[in-house]
Design a protein around this motif. Structure first.
Motif, short mmCIF file in Angstrom:
data_model
loop_
_atom_site.label_atom_id
_atom_site.label_comp_id
_atom_site.label_asym_id
_atom_site.label_seq_id
_atom_site.Cartn_x
_atom_site.Cartn_y
_atom_site.Cartn_z
N SER A 241 0.84 -1.20 0.00
CA SER A 241 0.00 0.00 0.00
C SER A 241 0.87 1.25 0.00
N ASN A 242 0.26 2.37 -0.36
CA ASN A 242 0.99 3.63 -0.44
C ASN A 242 0.05 4.77 -0.07
N ARG A 243 0.54 5.61 0.84
CA ARG A 243 -0.25 6.79 1.24
C ARG A 243 0.62 8.03 1.05
N ILE A 244 0.10 9.03 0.35
CA ILE A 244 0.82 10.31 0.26
C ILE A 244 -0.02 11.41 0.89
N ARG A 245 0.68 12.37 1.46
CA ARG A 245 0.02 13.55 2.02
C ARG A 245 0.68 14.79 1.43
N ILE A 246 -0.13 15.64 0.82
CA ILE A 246 0.38 16.89 0.23
C ILE A 246 -0.07 18.02 1.16
N HIS A 247 0.91 18.62 1.85
CA HIS A 247 0.56 19.64 2.85
C HIS A 247 0.34 21.01 2.23
N ARG A 248 1.12 21.32 1.21
CA ARG A 248 1.00 22.61 0.51
C ARG A 248 1.13 22.35 -0.99
N PRO A 249 0.65 23.26 -1.83
CA PRO A 249 0.71 23.00 -3.28
C PRO A 249 2.14 22.77 -3.76
N LEU A 250 2.28 21.83 -4.70
CA LEU A 250 3.61 21.48 -5.22
C LEU A 250 3.94 22.33 -6.44
N GLY A 251 3.80 23.65 -6.28
CA GLY A 251 4.10 24.58 -7.37
C GLY A 251 5.19 25.55 -6.95
N GLY A 252 5.98 26.00 -7.93
CA GLY A 252 7.03 26.97 -7.63
C GLY A 252 8.12 26.43 -6.73
N VAL A 253 8.30 25.10 -6.72
CA VAL A 253 9.34 24.51 -5.86
C VAL A 253 10.55 24.15 -6.73
#
Length: 283
Positions: A94-106
């Motif tokens: 299984s795989n769980r991801i959590r995106i805390h803030r937008p993945l833009g401008g990184v």
């Protein structure tokens, strides 16, 4: 947990040799060490990944892309002499991801990986491979991949497999073909040249009648298709991998309606379950 910081992402070819040479279980405890290193985003690599996984062009990184940034560190951790289980043969449950803030401008990021939560399982033992990605503001993205190593003997009662509920209120969203060469295409953008994904010939060496699609390609392809169903941040996306997708193959994605929480299901011919998933706000 002790942390070792590397100056750059590890060079992969020697790690593949290490993985190929280690075939035995050498212990039953996880090392108390994590690895960290700085990474920078290569726009061409990100564009190639988008294309292979079906994501539209966007200033945002795909939700699954940090796995690619972390792959070298994960390989180094899992092939280290102190790591008790052989990398080849581990099964991704299984795989769980959590995106805390937008993945833009990184652009400049710090990636960390460590293993934890070793538990008995009816077929051996499971552990969680934990990956974190930070930018200048702190934690940006994190993931837990639950891995099974067959044949490990641990004290204690084996836990049962977590039963994922069958999604309800889902309808067909789209379907796609997984071509015979998708494992090789995904390997070129991810660095993950696991033989079970590359060809029928190499898959047969590990007991598979055909090559199978990479679980994280299945997840990425599903999230690409879900697109506007998912928010760009404060979201947790959890999947359990069921029966592998044999290559070449065709699959159908079923999903609930767009919203802050929902469920999805990847199925093959004859209603075979390949992957079941859900998304929701981070608690």
């Amino acid at each position: 947990m002790q942390w070792k910081t590397l100056g750059t992402a590890p060079f992969l070819p020697p790690l593949y040799w290490r993985a190929a040479l280690k075939r035995k279980i050498t212990g039953s405890t996880l090392p108390e060490q994590g690895l960290r290193c700085p990474v920078s985003i290569d726009p061409r690599q990100a564009a190639a990944y988008r294309k292979v996984c079906g994501f539209a062009d966007s200033p945002m990184l795909p939700a699954t892309y940090p796995h690619i940034l972390a792959f070298g560190l994960q390989m180094q951790l899992l092939t280290d002499q102190s790591f008790p289980f052989p990398l080849l043969g581990l099964i991704h449950l299984s795989n769980r991801i959590r995106i805390h803030r937008p993945l833009g401008g990184v652009s400049e990021l710090s990636v960390g990986v460590h293993a934890q939560n070793l538990k008995p399982h009816p077929k051996g033992a499971t552990f969680d491979l934990v990956t974190t990605v930070e930018d200048a503001l702190g934690l940006l993205w994190e993931a837990e991949s639950r891995m099974l190593c067959r044949g490990v003997k641990l004290e204690g009662e084996p836990g049962s497999d977590v039963v994922q509920p069958s999604p309800n209120q889902v309808s067909e969203l789209t379907r796609w073909k997984a071509p015979a060469d998708i494992g090789r295409c995904y390997a070129r953008v991810s660095g993950d040249y696991n033989p079970i994904h590359l060809s029928a010939l190499t898959a047969k060496l590990f007991g598979f009648p055909q090559a199978i699609a990479h679980g994280l390609w299945n997840k990425a392809r599903a999230l690409a298709a879900l697109g506007d169903h998912l928010s760009a941040a404060n979201i947790e996306i959890d999947v359990a991998f069921k029966k592998p997708v044999r290559l070449p193959g065709e699959v159908t994605l079923l999903s609930s309606a767009p919203g802050s929480a929902g469920e999805f299901w990847l199925k093959g011919p004859g209603d075979i379950e390949h992957m079941v998933g859900k998304w929701r706000p981070i608690a």
